[in-house]
Scaffold this motif. Structure first.
Motif, PDB file in Angstrom:
ATOM      1  N   ALA A   1       6.500  -2.176  -1.351  1.00  0.00           N
ATOM      2  CA  ALA A   1       5.444  -1.692  -2.246  1.00  0.00           C
ATOM      3  C   ALA A   1       4.126  -2.437  -2.081  1.00  0.00           C
ATOM      4  CB  ALA A   1       5.906  -1.780  -3.698  1.00  0.00           C
ATOM      5  N   TYR A   2       4.153  -3.666  -1.525  1.00  0.00           N
ATOM      6  CA  TYR A   2       2.877  -4.356  -1.331  1.00  0.00           C
ATOM      7  C   TYR A   2       1.978  -3.615  -0.343  1.00  0.00           C
ATOM      8  CZ  TYR A   2       5.171  -6.370   2.842  1.00  0.00           C
ATOM      9  OH  TYR A   2       5.833  -6.549   4.035  1.00  0.00           O
ATOM     10  N   GLU A   3       2.557  -2.674   0.415  1.00  0.00           N
ATOM     11  CA  GLU A   3       1.756  -1.857   1.336  1.00  0.00           C
ATOM     12  C   GLU A   3       0.991  -0.755   0.602  1.00  0.00           C
ATOM     13  OE1 GLU A   3       4.756  -0.549   4.026  1.00  0.00           O
ATOM     14  OE2 GLU A   3       4.840  -2.462   5.120  1.00  0.00           O
ATOM     15  N   LEU A   4       1.331  -0.512  -0.674  1.00  0.00           N
ATOM     16  CA  LEU A   4       0.616   0.510  -1.446  1.00  0.00           C
ATOM     17  C   LEU A   4      -0.855   0.166  -1.609  1.00  0.00           C
ATOM     18  CD1 LEU A   4       3.069   1.478  -4.339  1.00  0.00           C
ATOM     19  CD2 LEU A   4       2.342   2.906  -2.423  1.00  0.00           C
ATOM     20  N   MET A   5      -1.184  -1.130  -1.699  1.00  0.00           N
ATOM     21  CA  MET A   5      -2.583  -1.511  -1.866  1.00  0.00           C
ATOM     22  C   MET A   5      -3.415  -1.035  -0.683  1.00  0.00           C
ATOM     23  SD  MET A   5      -4.891  -2.763  -3.789  1.00  0.00           S
ATOM     24  CE  MET A   5      -3.807  -3.357  -5.080  1.00  0.00           C
ATOM     25  N   ASN A   6      -2.930  -1.242   0.520  1.00  0.00           N
ATOM     26  CA  ASN A   6      -3.661  -0.749   1.682  1.00  0.00           C
ATOM     27  C   ASN A   6      -3.730   0.778   1.702  1.00  0.00           C
ATOM     28  OD1 ASN A   6      -4.392  -3.198   2.757  1.00  0.00           O
ATOM     29  ND2 ASN A   6      -2.638  -3.341   4.141  1.00  0.00           N
ATOM     30  N   ARG A   7      -2.677   1.404   1.183  1.00  0.00           N
ATOM     31  CA  ARG A   7      -2.677   2.878   1.102  1.00  0.00           C
ATOM     32  C   ARG A   7      -3.749   3.345   0.122  1.00  0.00           C
ATOM     33  NH1 ARG A   7       1.801   5.716   2.964  1.00  0.00           N
ATOM     34  NH2 ARG A   7       1.613   7.958   2.650  1.00  0.00           N
ATOM     35  N   LEU A   8      -3.851   2.626  -1.027  1.00  0.00           N
ATOM     36  CA  LEU A   8      -4.884   2.954  -2.003  1.00  0.00           C
ATOM     37  C   LEU A   8      -6.274   2.758  -1.415  1.00  0.00           C
ATOM     38  CD1 LEU A   8      -5.836   3.530  -4.970  1.00  0.00           C
ATOM     39  CD2 LEU A   8      -5.659   1.058  -5.339  1.00  0.00           C
ATOM     40  N   LEU A   9      -6.454   1.648  -0.691  1.00  0.00           N
ATOM     41  CA  LEU A   9      -7.769   1.310  -0.136  1.00  0.00           C
ATOM     42  C   LEU A   9      -8.039   2.020   1.189  1.00  0.00           C
ATOM     43  CD1 LEU A   9      -7.771  -2.548  -0.802  1.00  0.00           C
ATOM     44  CD2 LEU A   9      -8.489  -0.692  -2.302  1.00  0.00           C
ATOM     45  N   GLN A  10      -7.067   2.814   1.664  1.00  0.00           N
ATOM     46  CA  GLN A  10      -7.200   3.567   2.906  1.00  0.00           C
ATOM     47  C   GLN A  10      -7.430   2.643   4.099  1.00  0.00           C
ATOM     48  OE1 GLN A  10     -10.298   6.250   1.096  1.00  0.00           O
ATOM     49  NE2 GLN A  10      -8.998   7.853   1.905  1.00  0.00           N
ATOM     50  N   LYS A  11      -6.681   1.532   4.105  1.00  0.00           N
ATOM     51  CA  LYS A  11      -6.807   0.589   5.220  1.00  0.00           C
ATOM     52  C   LYS A  11      -5.611   0.720   6.142  1.00  0.00           C
ATOM     53  CE  LYS A  11      -9.698  -2.858   2.963  1.00  0.00           C
ATOM     54  NZ  LYS A  11      -9.890  -4.297   2.667  1.00  0.00           N
TER      55      LYS A  11
END
Length: 399
Positions: free
Chosen positions: A389-399
């Motif tokens: 789930a820590y990968e969700l932040m990059n998904r949110l930020l489109q990184k």
């Protein structure tokens, strides 16, 4: 572009027979989230690794983009940051809840009735912690008042030992779950004698409220070290939460904590005030990111109160999600919002589980074909699974 995480702590659940096989999230009237779901991305994500406890500490680190395998050092050290306690490298931080235990019999034979002592006020709890401090504090053990039932003990040159969270043993005899460390066990036993007939508790009993008649140690950990959020993401970030754990994560990550009057972590928290504090930080203070944490669904799950868990989700929808979305639209801002719990807190077990959480990412500039509702079932149907789930932040930020 502005980015927001709206975190309904413990919001996910399992189907409940009394709700005709639906979850509280499915049952709640949440027109704003359901409308967003029709043009948003949904999926499930695993917030808690198998080898770590299913706590809000691990899970919120994940949701904020920090791999708990790398950054987790225990729950209490994060709360120490919030309170402003400067830990030494040799210190061990312990969560020191005030809880409600049964009054009859030997201490080991008592049961935990309520892990939050009826969501006791911070003002009452501070008086009780000061009473404990007066009798039990030494050079080795220091006590610090926190928020509501959540307090802190620092153990000089202590050890990280396994300690059971009180919300995991509600209704059970405590003897088998007490610390193996004699000093901790003895302080817990003595705390009952200090607190049970304290004037604060006698007054609470007269009002029909649960006494905060024992301390309970858990969540041991060492001094934390989080990477700076701005250096990690390139964004200024703000945290809106009533609980020390989240405030501590923010301090450790170099984010601003936004204090909101009336935000108390309970069902009657100031939802609208929290939403507006986040909006103001995004529109007026040059923040790019806001994390709005709402504790109420988790508390209602621990209480086993399905009706109030549904209410807490409805309040989240009408007073947080709606407000943030409408205010950012009114200001002409482009934005992306991630909505989800940190972990499930199922009514049936009244504690946290490691099941994956349903998440939704809404983009004001880009519509996708979504689902008819935001829920556990709708998220599973999409087939999108985020293993970490820590990968969700990059998904949110489109990184």
């Amino acid at each position: 572009m502005k980015y927001v995480v709206i975190l309904g702590d413990g919001m996910a659940d399992e189907p409940i027979e009394s709700l005709n096989g639906k979850t509280p999230l499915q049952t709640a009237e949440k027109p704003v989230m359901d409308e967003m779901a029709r043009t948003a991305e949904q999926g499930i994500a695993y917030t808690v690794p198998e080898n770590l406890p299913a706590g809000s500490d691990v899970a919120n680190l994940s949701m904020l983009g920090y791999d708990p395998q790398q950054y987790y050092s225990g729950r209490s050290p994060l709360e120490a940051l919030s309170i402003g306690v400067d830990m030494k490298d040799t210190d061990i931080a312990l969560r020191c809840n005030v809880v409600t235990v049964t009054e009859d019999g030997e201490y080991e034979d008592k049961e935990i009735l309520d892990h939050s002592a009826g969501e006791i006020t911070s003002e009452e709890a501070e008086v009780l912690i000061e009473a404990v401090k007066k009798e039990l504090e030494t050079d080795e053990f220091k006590f610090y008042p926190g928020v509501s039932y959540r307090h802190l003990t620092i153990w000089d040159k202590g050890q990280v030992i396994d300690l059971i969270p009180p919300h995991d043993i509600l209704g059970k005899k405590i003897g088998d779950y007490l610390p193996t460390e004699p000093k901790l066990k003895e302080m817990m036993k003595k705390s009952f004698d200090i607190l049970n007939h304290h004037p604060i508790n006698e007054e609470r009993a007269k009002k029909g409220l649960n006494k905060a008649n024992s301390i309970w140690f858990w969540g041991a950990g060492t001094k934390p070290a989080l990477d700076n959020f701005k250096e990690k993401t390139g964004m200024n970030g703000a945290m809106v939460s009533a609980v020390d754990l989240l405030k501590g994560i923010a301090v450790g990550a170099g984010m601003r904590n936004l204090d909101v009057e009336g935000a108390n972590g309970g069902l009657d928290t100031n939802y609208h005030g929290k939403a507006m504090a986040a909006v103001k930080s995004l529109l007026e203070n040059d923040d790019d990111f806001a994390y709005i944490h709402v504790e109420a669904p988790d508390e209602m799950g621990h209480q086993g109160n399905v009706e109030n868990k549904i209410k807490s989700i409805e309040y989240l929808d009408s007073q947080v999600v709606k407000v943030v979305k409408e205010e950012l639209e009114k200001a002409g801002e482009e934005f992306r919002i991630l909505i989800g719990p940190d972990h499930p807190t199922p009514i049936a077990i009244r504690t946290h589980s490691k099941e994956p959480i349903p998440f939704m990412i809404y983009d004001s500039t880009k519509k996708v074909e979504g689902q008819n509702e935001y829920s556990e079932e709708a998220a599973r149907k999409t087939g999108l699974v985020v293993e970490h789930a820590y990968e969700l932040m990059n998904r949110l930020l489109q990184k």
